[in-house]
Design a protein around this motif. Structure first.
Motif, PDB file in Angstrom:
ATOM      1  N   UNK A 177       0.825  -1.202   0.000  1.00  0.00           N
ATOM      2  CA  UNK A 177       0.000   0.000   0.000  1.00  0.00           C
ATOM      3  C   UNK A 177       0.864   1.259   0.000  1.00  0.00           C
ATOM      4  N   UNK A 178       1.969   1.224   0.725  1.00  0.00           N
ATOM      5  CA  UNK A 178       2.871   2.372   0.777  1.00  0.00           C
ATOM      6  C   UNK A 178       3.484   2.653  -0.595  1.00  0.00           C
ATOM      7  N   UNK A 179       3.993   1.599  -1.241  1.00  0.00           N
ATOM      8  CA  UNK A 179       4.657   1.773  -2.538  1.00  0.00           C
ATOM      9  C   UNK A 179       3.657   2.206  -3.617  1.00  0.00           C
ATOM     10  N   UNK A 180       2.537   1.484  -3.701  1.00  0.00           N
ATOM     11  CA  UNK A 180       1.539   1.826  -4.718  1.00  0.00           C
ATOM     12  C   UNK A 180       0.863   3.164  -4.415  1.00  0.00           C
ATOM     13  N   UNK A 181       0.800   3.510  -3.131  1.00  0.00           N
ATOM     14  CA  UNK A 181       0.197   4.787  -2.754  1.00  0.00           C
ATOM     15  C   UNK A 181       1.002   5.981  -3.221  1.00  0.00           C
ATOM     16  N   UNK A 182       2.293   5.785  -3.456  1.00  0.00           N
ATOM     17  CA  UNK A 182       3.124   6.840  -4.036  1.00  0.00           C
ATOM     18  C   UNK A 182       3.029   6.825  -5.558  1.00  0.00           C
ATOM     19  N   UNK A 183       3.088   5.631  -6.144  1.00  0.00           N
ATOM     20  CA  UNK A 183       3.183   5.517  -7.605  1.00  0.00           C
ATOM     21  C   UNK A 183       1.856   5.778  -8.320  1.00  0.00           C
ATOM     22  N   UNK A 184       0.784   5.184  -7.839  1.00  0.00           N
ATOM     23  CA  UNK A 184      -0.488   5.270  -8.565  1.00  0.00           C
ATOM     24  C   UNK A 184      -1.007   6.702  -8.716  1.00  0.00           C
ATOM     25  N   UNK A 185      -1.009   7.524  -7.654  1.00  0.00           N
ATOM     26  CA  UNK A 185      -1.509   8.898  -7.867  1.00  0.00           C
ATOM     27  C   UNK A 185      -0.656   9.702  -8.843  1.00  0.00           C
ATOM     28  N   UNK A 186       0.662   9.469  -8.850  1.00  0.00           N
ATOM     29  CA  UNK A 186       1.526  10.167  -9.803  1.00  0.00           C
ATOM     30  C   UNK A 186       1.275   9.676 -11.224  1.00  0.00           C
ATOM     31  N   UNK A 187       1.000   8.370 -11.357  1.00  0.00           N
ATOM     32  CA  UNK A 187       0.658   7.820 -12.673  1.00  0.00           C
ATOM     33  C   UNK A 187      -0.658   8.407 -13.175  1.00  0.00           C
ATOM     34  N   UNK A 188      -1.645   8.473 -12.299  1.00  0.00           N
ATOM     35  CA  UNK A 188      -2.935   9.061 -12.674  1.00  0.00           C
ATOM     36  C   UNK A 188      -2.766  10.545 -12.999  1.00  0.00           C
ATOM     37  N   UNK A 189      -1.941  11.237 -12.228  1.00  0.00           N
ATOM     38  CA  UNK A 189      -1.683  12.659 -12.483  1.00  0.00           C
ATOM     39  C   UNK A 189      -1.126  12.870 -13.886  1.00  0.00           C
ATOM     40  N   UNK A 223      -5.522  15.218  -4.035  1.00  0.00           N
ATOM     41  CA  UNK A 223      -4.279  14.469  -4.231  1.00  0.00           C
ATOM     42  C   UNK A 223      -3.282  14.758  -3.111  1.00  0.00           C
ATOM     43  N   UNK A 224      -3.265  16.001  -2.633  1.00  0.00           N
ATOM     44  CA  UNK A 224      -2.363  16.328  -1.520  1.00  0.00           C
ATOM     45  C   UNK A 224      -2.759  15.554  -0.264  1.00  0.00           C
ATOM     46  N   UNK A 225      -4.050  15.458  -0.002  1.00  0.00           N
ATOM     47  CA  UNK A 225      -4.520  14.680   1.161  1.00  0.00           C
ATOM     48  C   UNK A 225      -4.181  13.206   0.964  1.00  0.00           C
ATOM     49  N   UNK A 226      -4.353  12.719  -0.252  1.00  0.00           N
ATOM     50  CA  UNK A 226      -4.039  11.319  -0.578  1.00  0.00           C
ATOM     51  C   UNK A 226      -2.560  11.028  -0.302  1.00  0.00           C
ATOM     52  N   UNK A 227      -1.676  11.887  -0.817  1.00  0.00           N
ATOM     53  CA  UNK A 227      -0.239  11.680  -0.603  1.00  0.00           C
ATOM     54  C   UNK A 227       0.156  11.879   0.857  1.00  0.00           C
ATOM     55  N   UNK A 228      -0.559  12.767   1.546  1.00  0.00           N
ATOM     56  CA  UNK A 228      -0.309  12.937   2.984  1.00  0.00           C
ATOM     57  C   UNK A 228      -0.641  11.656   3.738  1.00  0.00           C
ATOM     58  N   UNK A 229      -1.692  10.975   3.312  1.00  0.00           N
ATOM     59  CA  UNK A 229      -2.062   9.700   3.939  1.00  0.00           C
ATOM     60  C   UNK A 229      -0.952   8.675   3.759  1.00  0.00           C
ATOM     61  N   UNK A 230      -0.407   8.621   2.559  1.00  0.00           N
ATOM     62  CA  UNK A 230       0.694   7.679   2.293  1.00  0.00           C
ATOM     63  C   UNK A 230       1.930   8.059   3.110  1.00  0.00           C
TER      64      UNK A 230
END
Length: 391
Positions: A83-95, A118-125
């Motif tokens: 979840x940590x790894x994909x939580x960084x990669x997936x939002x950047x891929x979608x971006x 997206x900022x809240x999402x990345x803050x969660x990660x």
């Protein structure tokens, strides 16, 4: 075994808090686009991005949820790592993909940027990473490969229309100059405060009368707002430069970097003096008496006992002053100084959110890198016995 169970229960609570933040990000705009750098923004929510982006973005929180539910803790820990790894990669891929599609028909000057969701999402990660006492090897390897993939995406041009990168590209060599100016202002200010603050702290430790004068002045100085102190220095420095023209040739005048450096040096005095004094004052008196009993004179006592024992505390004070000065140096722009504050305040004046964000991200990156490098320096001077105790 009992310790592991307690640690996992604590982890469960943090995971639940992180899941809540993921849910909050669903309700906020995830991407935004502009036809040019100052036009009105067009926002897009996560649920409007399409099936595949939604699936990618929901995968990390679903993995977290599964980690709380499944009974096998080794599998649960693996799910947290994924979840940590994909939580960084997936939002950047979608971006990159969704953002490029969003601005495709908006003209040559269109740009896209992350929005609050997206900022809240990345803050969660980020919380998932920071709540780990120490990252496991697989977490570090996964993060390394994620960063490589993101770098590869950038080299392939997938972030060419990202607002922050467009601002950086438009600034050109000026960006590097402002970064170097920020580092120079910070370094000079810190050096001045060290040269003044450390001797004063030693005098305060030795002489009670000095201590009674120094600390009240420092306390008052800390209550003065940064902007006010910057402004108060303009008039006296301008008068000095008119009276002594040679000062103007040295760059000392009412506006510019000189008043900024003086103000930053004054603010940095407090942590340096306070930490240095506390480190010296906190040395166990029994250690000092034992050294005297061995026949050490005053010079040997300072050289062999006091200074080595106080070094780590002094370095911590310098570290705090460094981090504080990097942030405060942003205000140098208000009185004509250089540094990354130029990007922040020019961005505000031009209503360019991307330029403001670029400046702030660079300041944060500079702060984090400086902090980590200084921590390595502190570790070098920390006795091995104390390091073992901390572990």
């Amino acid at each position: 075994m009992k310790r592991n169970i307690l640690q996992w229960r604590s982890l469960d609570k943090q995971v639940i808090c992180t899941l809540f933040l993921f849910l909050v990000s669903l309700t906020l705009p995830f991407l935004q686009s502009r036809e040019n750098r100052i036009s009105e923004e067009i926002t897009v929510h996560m649920l409007s991005l399409g099936f595949v982006p939604i699936l990618l973005l929901l995968a990390p929180p679903l993995m977290l949820l599964a980690s709380v539910i499944i009974p096998e803790k080794s599998h649960a820990r693996f799910l947290v790592s994924a979840s940590m790894a994909f939580g960084v990669f997936f939002p950047l891929l979608v971006l990159a993909i969704a953002g490029s599609a969003l601005v495709e028909d908006q003209g040559a000057f269109a740009r896209y940027s992350p929005a609050s969701g997206m900022y809240v999402y990345l803050a969660s990660v980020s919380i998932l990473y920071f709540m780990q006492k120490s990252l496991q090897t697989r977490d570090k390897i996964a993060l390394f490969f994620v960063l490589l993939l993101v770098l590869g995406m950038g080299l392939l041009g997938m972030f060419d229309r990202l607002g922050i990168l467009l601002e950086a590209r438009n600034l050109g060599t000026r960006l590097a100059r402002e970064i170097l100016s920020h580092i120079r202002i910070t370094g000079i200010s810190l050096l001045i405060s060290m040269l003044i603050g450390i001797p004063i702290a030693f005098l305060a430790f030795i002489n009670k009368a000095v201590r009674r004068v120094v600390f009240p002045i420092l306390n008052v100085l800390q209550t003065i707002p940064g902007i006010a102190l910057f402004g108060l220095l303009i008039a006296p420095l301008a008068a000095l430069s008119r009276t002594f023209p040679v000062l103007r040739e040295w760059g000392i005048q009412g506006i510019g970097n000189a008043p900024a450096i003086i103000a930053l040096s004054m603010y940095a005095l407090y942590p340096i003096i306070r930490y240095t004094y506390t480190s010296l004052n906190g040395i166990d008196e029994q250690v000092v008496l034992a050294a005297k009993g061995m026949g050490m004179n005053s010079t040997q006592l300072w050289k062999i006992v006091r200074l080595p024992l106080a070094t780590v505390g002094i370095l911590h004070g310098i570290r705090v002053a460094l981090i504080q000065t990097i942030g405060n140096a942003t205000l140098a722009k208000l009185i004509g100084g250089d540094g990354l504050g130029v990007l922040v305040f020019e961005g505000l004046g031009q209503a360019s959110v991307d330029m403001v964000l670029l400046g702030m991200l660079l300041i944060i990156a500079l702060t984090v890198v400086s902090d980590r490098l200084f921590q390595l320096l502190i570790n070098l001077f920390t006795p091995a016995s104390l390091t073992r105790e901390e572990r």
